[in-house]
Design an enzyme around this catalytic site. Structure first.
Site, PDB file in Angstrom:
ATOM      1  CE  LYS A 209      -1.560   2.961   3.012  1.00 38.08           C
ATOM      2  NZ  LYS A 209      -2.001   4.199   1.961  1.00 38.08           N
TER       3      LYS A 209
ATOM      4  N   GLY B 125       6.578   5.814   8.279  1.00 33.24           N
ATOM      5  CA  GLY B 125       5.709   7.063   8.304  1.00 33.24           C
ATOM      6  C   GLY B 125       5.900   7.838   9.540  1.00 33.24           C
ATOM      7  CB  SER B 126       3.861  10.257  10.954  1.00 35.25           C
ATOM      8  OG  SER B 126       2.425   9.623  11.035  1.00 35.25           O
TER       9      SER B 126
ATOM     10  N   GLY C 120       2.610   5.113  13.454  1.00 32.07           N
ATOM     11  CA  GLY C 120       3.818   3.960  13.664  1.00 32.07           C
ATOM     12  C   GLY C 120       3.198   3.298  14.896  1.00 32.07           C
TER      13      GLY C 120
ATOM     14  CD  GLU D 251      13.590   2.537  10.380  1.00 27.84           C
ATOM     15  OE1 GLU D 251      13.808   3.667  11.037  1.00 27.84           O
ATOM     16  OE2 GLU D 251      14.322   1.313  10.782  1.00 27.84           O
TER      17      GLU D 251
ATOM     18  CB  CYS E 248      12.708  10.135   8.166  1.00 25.33           C
ATOM     19  SG  CYS E 248      13.906   9.245   7.051  1.00 25.33           S
TER      20      CYS E 248
ATOM     21  CD  GLN F   9       4.523  18.278   5.885  1.00 24.52           C
ATOM     22  OE1 GLN F   9       3.919  17.481   6.372  1.00 24.52           O
ATOM     23  NE2 GLN F   9       5.352  18.931   6.731  1.00 24.52           N
TER      24      GLN F   9
ATOM     25  CD  GLU G  60       9.413  13.816  11.403  1.00 24.83           C
ATOM     26  OE1 GLU G  60       8.227  13.544  11.275  1.00 24.83           O
ATOM     27  OE2 GLU G  60      10.300  13.187  10.748  1.00 24.83           O
TER      28      GLU G  60
HETATM   29  P1  NAD Z   1       1.625   8.688   7.670  1.00 26.75           P
HETATM   30  O1  NAD Z   1       2.189   8.189   8.885  1.00 26.75           O
HETATM   31  O2  NAD Z   1       0.916   9.820   7.751  1.00 26.75           O
HETATM   32  O3  NAD Z   1       1.516   7.783   6.561  1.00 26.75           O
HETATM   33  C1  NAD Z   1       2.500   6.673   6.307  1.00 26.75           C
HETATM   34  C2  NAD Z   1       1.640   5.539   5.633  1.00 26.75           C
HETATM   35  O4  NAD Z   1       0.473   4.851   6.680  1.00 26.75           O
HETATM   36  C3  NAD Z   1       0.781   5.957   4.650  1.00 26.75           C
HETATM   37  O5  NAD Z   1       0.830   4.990   3.550  1.00 26.75           O
HETATM   38  C4  NAD Z   1      -0.665   6.140   5.070  1.00 26.75           C
HETATM   39  O6  NAD Z   1      -1.654   6.044   4.372  1.00 26.75           O
HETATM   40  C5  NAD Z   1      -0.714   4.834   6.139  1.00 26.75           C
HETATM   41  N1  NAD Z   1      -1.529   4.900   7.148  1.00 26.75           N
HETATM   42  C6  NAD Z   1      -2.108   6.086   7.609  1.00 26.75           C
HETATM   43  N2  NAD Z   1      -2.965   5.715   8.705  1.00 26.75           N
HETATM   44  C7  NAD Z   1      -3.077   4.467   8.627  1.00 26.75           C
HETATM   45  C8  NAD Z   1      -3.800   3.483   9.474  1.00 26.75           C
HETATM   46  N3  NAD Z   1      -4.528   3.485  10.349  1.00 26.75           N
HETATM   47  N4  NAD Z   1      -3.607   1.967   9.520  1.00 26.75           N
HETATM   48  C9  NAD Z   1      -2.487   1.656   8.683  1.00 26.75           C
HETATM   49  N5  NAD Z   1      -1.855   2.677   7.614  1.00 26.75           N
HETATM   50  C10 NAD Z   1      -2.172   3.965   7.718  1.00 26.75           C
HETATM   51  O7  NAD Z   1       3.356   9.478   7.377  1.00 26.75           O
HETATM   52  P2  NAD Z   1       3.511  10.358   5.928  1.00 26.75           P
HETATM   53  O8  NAD Z   1       2.770  11.768   6.230  1.00 26.75           O
HETATM   54  O9  NAD Z   1       3.183   9.580   4.729  1.00 26.75           O
HETATM   55  O10 NAD Z   1       5.080  10.468   5.989  1.00 26.75           O
HETATM   56  C11 NAD Z   1       5.802  11.420   6.711  1.00 26.75           C
HETATM   57  C12 NAD Z   1       6.402  10.499   8.083  1.00 26.75           C
HETATM   58  O11 NAD Z   1       7.177   9.642   7.484  1.00 26.75           O
HETATM   59  C13 NAD Z   1       7.249  11.477   8.762  1.00 26.75           C
HETATM   60  O12 NAD Z   1       7.146  11.474  10.013  1.00 26.75           O
HETATM   61  C14 NAD Z   1       8.817  11.000   8.253  1.00 26.75           C
HETATM   62  O13 NAD Z   1       9.864  11.177   9.478  1.00 26.75           O
HETATM   63  C15 NAD Z   1       8.469   9.585   8.242  1.00 26.75           C
HETATM   64  N6  NAD Z   1       9.391   8.784   7.667  1.00 26.75           N
HETATM   65  C16 NAD Z   1      10.357   8.039   7.981  1.00 26.75           C
HETATM   66  C17 NAD Z   1      11.449   7.565   7.579  1.00 26.75           C
HETATM   67  C18 NAD Z   1      12.307   6.458   8.504  1.00 26.75           C
HETATM   68  O14 NAD Z   1      12.870   5.609   7.600  1.00 26.75           O
HETATM   69  N7  NAD Z   1      12.560   6.651   9.579  1.00 26.75           N
HETATM   70  C19 NAD Z   1      11.545   7.406   6.167  1.00 26.75           C
HETATM   71  C20 NAD Z   1      10.694   8.176   5.614  1.00 26.75           C
HETATM   72  C21 NAD Z   1       9.580   9.047   6.244  1.00 26.75           C
END
Ligand code: NAD
Length: 475
Positions: free
Chosen positions: A170, A223-224, A228, A245, A279, A326, A377
């Site tokens: 996804k 993701g965030s 997470g 992550e 990130c 954003q 962040e």
């Molecule tokens: P997000 O958490 O909003 O979304 C990440 C993913 O999770 C998306 O595909 C989203 O659709 C999905 N998601 C959202 N709600 C969900 C749920 N209830 N159940 C399952 N999946 C769900 O993050 P974002 O805004 O897409 O990305 C930005 C964040 O990602 C920042 O915090 C950044 O630091 C982090 N990031 C971390 C790394 C790393 O490796 N540490 C790398 C890149 C980005």
């Protein structure tokens, strides 16, 4: 309309959604399918059905598939890099670089498919042999963020397939284009039906179904922090293996003895390139007092010279923010910083030839580490300078954070560089390099609130994507 890929078939979603170019909101990249719960369950069922054959498939077949996918990705770097820049807002050069990196990573895992090693060890019991082997985890749910729409899917899908798992992928709802294009290549390279499935759509629908289905054996998420944590709770409640992550608040220390040119170049790069939407971005620049004023002057000069414009325009160094929400978050944090007493340089909305989310890089000065701008962040082209007395205070401030993804130090001193490598509470430590920018053949990941579970990338990813089995045989 770009469709989902389930059980070897391209299928319409329950609905569809436009993918908007953040450099030019009148430019719609395409319409992308939005899966619902029923469609996600179909994809999971297809992955489950394909598992018995794939988990026992010949490792050469897996190697060949990934080699072909990686090669195609690299061959099409210009076109895919343009798609990436168009949907996410990175510059064309950054987009092409990310595509090449994804291809290299996928090719790396083509080789790893041949290196799934086990162990045979003597037993403490006479006449008994012990074997320790790694087996595929099963059906893997892959949930990715918007900021690396090609690299992160690549570094999760490739090891999952290499080690004999089947996949439901996804991509981020905001930027499904690269995920779709990569899926198309995987399909064209002949992945067996059901082994790899793509379901685009909302996290609360598609992602949630992946988390709650008993037929998904492991979830890898980037993701965030908030999402997470939800992924972790949901998986833990179901005894499902997971890997997270998440965010960062990455420190870059600049000591008095640093080479000023290196310190400024690495800080500008780490803080603002890719619009600060990494990130691993350098969001806290921790600077000792002897070099502080010279460093800040040079940073301001450097920021002035950065060209913020349409991601596909020649000469653009910083593209737009990824979308309206954003951008609103970035502007809100700039206001929070002001109200906390920090001085701001930049951080202004910019008009360009096309309607997009353009923001000039913002640098806070006169900040302290208790301010929200230094603890949360922001995820935009926004960074803070923190003035400190000496190395010891710099190290303490660098580690005083809930996060621990990446950290850096600029210094000419071997003593401080070595001490920082030992005592930084981050998963990745850089010396005289930006906090962002990593290799694909070594582990990637953080500590504290930034990561949870096994490392990604390099040979270490075998930990997450396999389960260990110990067999005892009496001769
Ligand atoms: P997000 O958490 O909003 O979304 C990440 C993913 O999770 C998306 O595909 C989203 O659709 C999905 N998601 C959202 N709600 C969900 C749920 N209830 N159940 C399952 N999946 C769900 O993050 P974002 O805004 O897409 O990305 C930005 C964040 O990602 C920042 O915090 C950044 O630091 C982090 N990031 C971390 C790394 C790393 O490796 N540490 C790398 C890149 C980005």
């Amino acid at each position: 309309m770009k469709q989902n890929y389930i059980g070897g078939e391209w299928v319409d979603g329950a609905t569809a959604k436009p993918n908007v170019n953040p450099s030019d909101t009148s430019d719609i990249v395409d319409e992308y399918a939005q899966g619902d719960e029923a469609q996600t369950l179909q994809a999971i069922a297809a992955a489950k059905a394909a598992l018995p054959a794939w988990r026992h498939s010949n490792v050469q077949a897996r190697c060949d598939l990934l080699e072909a996918v990686g090669t195609k990705v690299i061959e099409r770097k210009d076109e895919l890099g343009e798609l990436l820049a168009r949907e996410e807002g990175k510059t064309l050069a950054e987009g092409i670089g990310e595509v090449v990196r994804a291809g290299q990573t996928i090719k790396f895992y083509a080789g790893e498919a041949l290196r799934i090693h086990g162990m045979r060890v003597p037993s403490i019991r006479p006449g008994v042999d012990i074997e320790i082997v790694r087996e595929p985890m099963g059906v893997i749910g892959i949930i990715t963020p918007w900021n690396f729409p090609m690299a992160i899917p690549g570094w999760k899908i490739a090891p999952a397939l290499a080690f004999g798992n089947t996949v439901v992928f996804k991509p981020a709802d905001l930027v499904p284009g690269c995920g779709w294009a990569l899926s198309r290549i995987i399909a064209e390279c002949g992945v067996p039906d059901g082994v790899f499935n793509l379901v685009m759509g909302r996290g609360s629908v598609v992602g949630e179904t992946i988390l709650t289905s008993p037929d998904v054996n492991g979830v890898t998420f980037t993701g965030s922090v908030d999402t997470g944590k939800h992924v972790a709770m949901s998986c833990a409640a179901r005894n499902k293996k997971f890997q997270l992550e998440m965010g960062g608040k990455n420190p870059m220390i600049v000591l008095d003895d640093a080479d000023l040119d290196t310190a400024v170049a690495t800080s500008l790069n780490g803080a603002f390139f890719s619009t600060g939407q990494k990130c691993t971005a350098s969001s806290r620049l921790i600077v000792t007092e002897g070099i502080h004023d010279r460093f800040v002057d040079r940073m301001r000069e450097g920021m002035q010279a950065l060209n913020v414009d349409h991601a596909l325009k020649d000469g653009t160094q910083i593209g737009p923010v990824v979308d309206r929400s954003q951008l609103d978050q970035d502007l809100e944090y700039i206001e929070i910083g002001r109200s906390e007493g920090a001085t701001v340089t930049g951080g202004e909305l910019l008009n360009r030839d096309t309607e997009g989310f353009y923001l000039s890089p913002a640098l806070f000065t006169e900040t302290d580490n208790s301010m929200r701008i230094n603890r949360e962040e922001i995820f935009g082209p926004v960074s803070s300078v923190l003035r400190v007395k000496d190395y010891d205070e710099a190290l303490a401030v660098a580690n005083d954070t809930d996060f621990g993804l990446s950290s850096a130090i600029c210094t000419g001193s071997l003593k401080y560089a070595e001490d920082f490598k030992k005592n930084s509470e981050a998963g990745m430590v850089m010396v005289n390099l930006p906090t962002a920018g990593v290799d694909y053949h070594v582990p990637f990941g953080g500590r504290k609130g930034s990561s949870m579970g096994a490392r990604e990338m390099g040979p270490h990813s075998v930990e997450f994507y396999t389960a260990t089995k110990t067999s005892y045989t009496a001769a």
